[in-house]
Design an enzyme around this catalytic site. Structure first.
Site, PDB file in Angstrom:
ATOM      1  N   CYS A  97       0.549   0.528  10.305  1.00 23.67           N
ATOM      2  CA  CYS A  97       0.076  -0.527   9.397  1.00 23.67           C
ATOM      3  C   CYS A  97       1.172  -1.402   8.787  1.00 23.67           C
ATOM      4  O   CYS A  97       2.062  -0.918   8.088  1.00 23.67           O
ATOM      5  CB  CYS A  97      -0.767   0.085   8.284  1.00 23.67           C
ATOM      6  SG  CYS A  97      -1.540  -1.212   7.279  1.00 23.67           S
ATOM      7  N   CYS A 146       0.832  -1.208   0.000  1.00 17.83           N
ATOM      8  CA  CYS A 146       0.000   0.000   0.000  1.00 17.83           C
ATOM      9  C   CYS A 146       0.873   1.268   0.000  1.00 17.83           C
ATOM     10  O   CYS A 146       1.853   1.348   0.727  1.00 17.83           O
ATOM     11  CB  CYS A 146      -0.922  -0.015   1.219  1.00 17.83           C
ATOM     12  SG  CYS A 146      -2.038   1.398   1.243  1.00 17.83           S
ATOM     13  N   ARG A 154     -17.524  -3.087  18.172  1.00 17.12           N
ATOM     14  CA  ARG A 154     -16.721  -4.295  17.930  1.00 17.12           C
ATOM     15  C   ARG A 154     -15.362  -4.212  18.610  1.00 17.12           C
ATOM     16  O   ARG A 154     -14.601  -3.264  18.409  1.00 17.12           O
ATOM     17  CB  ARG A 154     -16.532  -4.534  16.421  1.00 17.12           C
ATOM     18  CG  ARG A 154     -15.760  -5.832  16.148  1.00 17.12           C
ATOM     19  CD  ARG A 154     -15.820  -6.289  14.694  1.00 17.12           C
ATOM     20  NE  ARG A 154     -17.179  -6.202  14.200  1.00 17.12           N
ATOM     21  CZ  ARG A 154     -17.589  -5.293  13.329  1.00 17.12           C
ATOM     22  NH1 ARG A 154     -16.741  -4.455  12.800  1.00 17.12           N
ATOM     23  NH2 ARG A 154     -18.842  -5.256  12.964  1.00 17.12           N
ATOM     24  N   CYS A 164       0.328   5.152   6.877  1.00 17.49           N
ATOM     25  CA  CYS A 164      -0.304   4.920   8.189  1.00 17.49           C
ATOM     26  C   CYS A 164       0.725   4.230   9.119  1.00 17.49           C
ATOM     27  O   CYS A 164       1.160   3.105   8.828  1.00 17.49           O
ATOM     28  CB  CYS A 164      -1.559   4.055   8.025  1.00 17.49           C
ATOM     29  SG  CYS A 164      -2.649   4.631   6.700  1.00 17.49           S
ATOM     30  N   CYS A 186     -19.308  -7.032   4.203  1.00 13.28           N
ATOM     31  CA  CYS A 186     -18.660  -5.772   4.564  1.00 13.28           C
ATOM     32  C   CYS A 186     -17.379  -5.693   3.740  1.00 13.28           C
ATOM     33  O   CYS A 186     -16.772  -6.721   3.427  1.00 13.28           O
ATOM     34  CB  CYS A 186     -18.347  -5.778   6.052  1.00 13.28           C
ATOM     35  SG  CYS A 186     -17.470  -4.306   6.616  1.00 13.28           S
ATOM     36  N   CYS A 218     -16.114  -9.825   6.214  1.00 10.98           N
ATOM     37  CA  CYS A 218     -15.555  -8.522   5.846  1.00 10.98           C
ATOM     38  C   CYS A 218     -14.287  -8.701   5.011  1.00 10.98           C
ATOM     39  O   CYS A 218     -13.358  -9.395   5.426  1.00 10.98           O
ATOM     40  CB  CYS A 218     -15.248  -7.737   7.110  1.00 10.98           C
ATOM     41  SG  CYS A 218     -14.500  -6.139   6.765  1.00 10.98           S
ATOM     42  N   CYS A 251     -19.543   1.358   8.909  1.00 14.99           N
ATOM     43  CA  CYS A 251     -18.736   0.739   9.955  1.00 14.99           C
ATOM     44  C   CYS A 251     -17.520   1.643  10.107  1.00 14.99           C
ATOM     45  O   CYS A 251     -16.708   1.752   9.187  1.00 14.99           O
ATOM     46  CB  CYS A 251     -18.334  -0.673   9.517  1.00 14.99           C
ATOM     47  SG  CYS A 251     -17.144  -1.451  10.624  1.00 14.99           S
TER      48      CYS A 251
HETATM   49  N1  SAM Z   1      -6.653   0.266   3.169  1.00 11.93           N
HETATM   50  C1  SAM Z   1      -7.946   0.508   3.654  1.00 11.93           C
HETATM   51  C2  SAM Z   1      -8.019   1.682   4.600  1.00 11.93           C
HETATM   52  O1  SAM Z   1      -7.017   2.053   5.185  1.00 11.93           O
HETATM   53  O2  SAM Z   1      -9.108   2.226   4.755  1.00 11.93           O
HETATM   54  C3  SAM Z   1      -8.588  -0.699   4.317  1.00 11.93           C
HETATM   55  C4  SAM Z   1      -7.749  -1.633   5.165  1.00 11.93           C
HETATM   56  S1  SAM Z   1      -7.017  -0.927   6.633  1.00 11.93           S
HETATM   57  C5  SAM Z   1      -5.866  -2.188   7.077  1.00 11.93           C
HETATM   58  C6  SAM Z   1      -8.336  -1.018   7.821  1.00 11.93           C
HETATM   59  C7  SAM Z   1      -8.074  -0.570   9.223  1.00 11.93           C
HETATM   60  O3  SAM Z   1      -7.279  -1.523   9.931  1.00 11.93           O
HETATM   61  C8  SAM Z   1      -7.309   0.721   9.443  1.00 11.93           C
HETATM   62  O4  SAM Z   1      -8.093   1.869   9.239  1.00 11.93           O
HETATM   63  C9  SAM Z   1      -6.905   0.598  10.902  1.00 11.93           C
HETATM   64  O5  SAM Z   1      -7.887   1.168  11.744  1.00 11.93           O
HETATM   65  C10 SAM Z   1      -6.825  -0.921  11.117  1.00 11.93           C
HETATM   66  N2  SAM Z   1      -5.441  -1.352  11.399  1.00 11.93           N
HETATM   67  C11 SAM Z   1      -4.442  -1.514  10.512  1.00 11.93           C
HETATM   68  N3  SAM Z   1      -3.300  -1.893  11.113  1.00 11.93           N
HETATM   69  C12 SAM Z   1      -3.571  -1.973  12.440  1.00 11.93           C
HETATM   70  C13 SAM Z   1      -2.790  -2.293  13.588  1.00 11.93           C
HETATM   71  N4  SAM Z   1      -1.496  -2.577  13.502  1.00 11.93           N
HETATM   72  N5  SAM Z   1      -3.396  -2.295  14.795  1.00 11.93           N
HETATM   73  C14 SAM Z   1      -4.723  -1.992  14.896  1.00 11.93           C
HETATM   74  N6  SAM Z   1      -5.495  -1.658  13.844  1.00 11.93           N
HETATM   75  C15 SAM Z   1      -4.930  -1.644  12.636  1.00 11.93           C
HETATM   76  C1  DTB Z   2     -10.986  -2.624  11.587  1.00 14.32           C
HETATM   77  O1  DTB Z   2     -11.348  -1.605  12.178  1.00 14.32           O
HETATM   78  N1  DTB Z   2     -10.072  -3.486  12.042  1.00 14.32           N
HETATM   79  C2  DTB Z   2      -9.836  -4.545  11.091  1.00 14.32           C
HETATM   80  C3  DTB Z   2     -10.901  -4.251   9.996  1.00 14.32           C
HETATM   81  N2  DTB Z   2     -11.466  -3.013  10.416  1.00 14.32           N
HETATM   82  C4  DTB Z   2     -10.531  -4.266   8.591  1.00 14.32           C
HETATM   83  C5  DTB Z   2      -8.427  -4.624  10.623  1.00 14.32           C
HETATM   84  C6  DTB Z   2      -7.430  -4.832  11.745  1.00 14.32           C
HETATM   85  C7  DTB Z   2      -6.067  -5.004  11.147  1.00 14.32           C
HETATM   86  C8  DTB Z   2      -5.016  -5.343  12.151  1.00 14.32           C
HETATM   87  C9  DTB Z   2      -3.672  -5.474  11.549  1.00 14.32           C
HETATM   88  C10 DTB Z   2      -3.540  -6.577  10.535  1.00 14.32           C
HETATM   89  O2  DTB Z   2      -3.954  -7.723  10.780  1.00 14.32           O
HETATM   90  O3  DTB Z   2      -2.955  -6.323   9.458  1.00 14.32           O
HETATM   91 FE1  SF4 Z   3      -2.814   1.253   3.379  1.00 18.52          FE
HETATM   92 FE2  SF4 Z   3      -2.685   0.152   5.767  1.00 18.52          FE
HETATM   93 FE3  SF4 Z   3      -3.177   2.751   5.554  1.00 18.52          FE
HETATM   94 FE4  SF4 Z   3      -5.061   0.948   4.762  1.00 18.52          FE
HETATM   95  S1  SF4 Z   3      -4.303   1.290   6.833  1.00 18.52           S
HETATM   96  S2  SF4 Z   3      -4.395   2.793   3.668  1.00 18.52           S
HETATM   97  S3  SF4 Z   3      -3.726  -0.700   4.006  1.00 18.52           S
HETATM   98  S4  SF4 Z   3      -1.278   1.701   4.945  1.00 18.52           S
END
Ligand code: SAM
Ligand code: DTB
Ligand code: SF4
Length: 338
Positions: free
Chosen positions: A79, A72, A279, A76, A147, A116, A207
């Site tokens: 992430c 990606c 959740r 973030c 979802c 989801c 959501c």
């Molecule tokens: N890329 C899309 C976005 O950012 O909207 C969808 C997938 S993204 C991984 C969805 C959500 O996962 C993020 O908005 C964040 O709240 C959560 N997330 C990602 N990495 C995480 C982490 N290490 N710990 C907790 N939540 C995480």
């Molecule tokens: C949300 O709020 N939490 C989920 C889902 N929506 C997509 C994702 C959590 C991701 C945690 C880090 C990972 O497994 O990559």
């Molecule tokens: Fe990309 Fe992760 Fe940010 Fe979603 S949360 S936009 S997958 S870097």
């Protein structure tokens, strides 16, 4: 009545393109005052509101599948899927329908009612939307709630997903506006709000939640909840994630959050958004059973169920089934039209 200095007031963000409701907006100070209550008083308020709106013994099981992992372009800081961090996550292409069908069947057989699909995109291209629409139809054909979380959406894209039968779109605000710039610089808060307007406009349920434990203050946690609660209408589904500290991300070495702060955050989400499904999302594996039990007491009534979140681990399904049973709870049953 709690007096609120003007600087702590957050505006109502009207998602419906209709006039804002007459409901007074939640102020950050009012939510912070709730969070400052003695723990027993906060839990009592949250549990009371929870019982007025839900069966307190019922928990929803939602299963996640990463249909397009890694690579990606966004930054973030939490992430593991951001290409710029060396986390060991391999980038993949969008999954084919038959793979998703197999995963959705397995989730249903294990007891999930919501499925989801997550994609590591900043924003999908129109050709991606066509393929995801096919995945949504596949999930819906099994009678599961669907979802998706695909990044920022244009209104036409949201409409195309709605037409395919999408029930919910997940798009998180992640944190408070004040702390946001410390976490993400490649898209701004308003971009997120615009996507939520497009999702609502297409008639898809929202959501939307965030992450705690990223080094934010209690006031900033209260400000995230104020933002969510002041969406008009507030989200049907509110995922509260505990940061999973992933090696290679800038947040890998942050000090862990006091677990009781996490429980307090769940409680104020329940109090301020009484009918939302709250959740208990990422971070459950690190939490332990007792903290999760307190989260259910505080009003959480949904979990991600399945051995993986998107790229990180989640409790074993057997452990979750056993925990729910030990607490005298049961999973929510839904019937959806296929
Ligand atoms: N890329 C899309 C976005 O950012 O909207 C969808 C997938 S993204 C991984 C969805 C959500 O996962 C993020 O908005 C964040 O709240 C959560 N997330 C990602 N990495 C995480 C982490 N290490 N710990 C907790 N939540 C995480
Ligand atoms: C949300 O709020 N939490 C989920 C889902 N929506 C997509 C994702 C959590 C991701 C945690 C880090 C990972 O497994 O990559
Ligand atoms: Fe990309 Fe992760 Fe940010 Fe979603 S949360 S936009 S997958 S870097």
């Amino acid at each position: 009545m709690i007096e609120t200095p003007l600087k702590f007031q957050t505006p109502v963000v009207n998602l419906s393109k209709r006039a804002a409701t007459d409901d007074a907006p939640w102020t950050v100070a009012a939510i912070e005052a709730l969070m400052d209550l003695p723990f027993a008083d906060l839990m009592f308020q949250a549990q009371t509101i929870h019982r007025q709106n839900f069966n307190p013994h019922e928990v929803e099981f939602a299963t996640l599948l990463s249909v397009k992992t890694g690579g990606c372009p966004e930054d973030c800081a939490y992430c593991p899927q951001a290409a710029r961090y060396d986390t060991g996550v391999e980038a993949t292409k969008l999954m084919e329908c038959d793979e998703v069908l197999a995963a959705a069947k397995a989730a249903k057989a294990a007891g999930a009612t919501r499925f989801c699909m997550g994609a590591a995109w900043r924003a999908p291209k129109d050709r991606d939307i066509e393929k995801v629409a096919e995945l949504i139809r596949t999930v819906k054909s099994l009678g599961l709630e669907s979802c998706a979380t695909l990044g920022m959406l244009e209104d036409k894209q949201a409409q195309a997903l709605a037409d395919a039968g999408l029930d919910y779109y997940n798009h998180n605000l992640d944190t408070s506006p004040e702390f946001y710039g410390d976490v993400i610089t490649t898209r701004d808060y308003q971009d997120r709000l615009d996507t939520l307007v497009n999702v609502r406009g297409a008639g898809v349920k929202v959501c939307c939640g965030g992450i705690v434990g990223m080094g934010e203050s209690r006031q900033q946690r209260a400000a995230l909840i104020a933002q969510l609660a002041n969406l008009s209408p507030y989200p049907e589904s509110v995922p509260i994630n505990h940061l999973v500290r992933v090696k290679g991300t800038p947040m890998a070495d942050l000090a862990p959050l006091d677990p009781l702060e996490f429980v307090r955050t769940i409680a104020v989400a329940r109090i301020t958004m009484p009918t939302a499904r709250v959740r208990l999302s990422a971070g459950r594996r690190e939490m332990g059973d007792a903290v999760q039990a307190m989260c259910f007491m505080a009003g959480a009534n949904s979990i991600f169920f399945g051995e993986k979140l998107l790229t990180t681990g989640n409790p074993d399904t057997d452990a979750d089934l056993a925990l729910v049973k030990r607490l005298g709870m049961h999973s929510r049953q839904v019937t959806t039209t296929a």
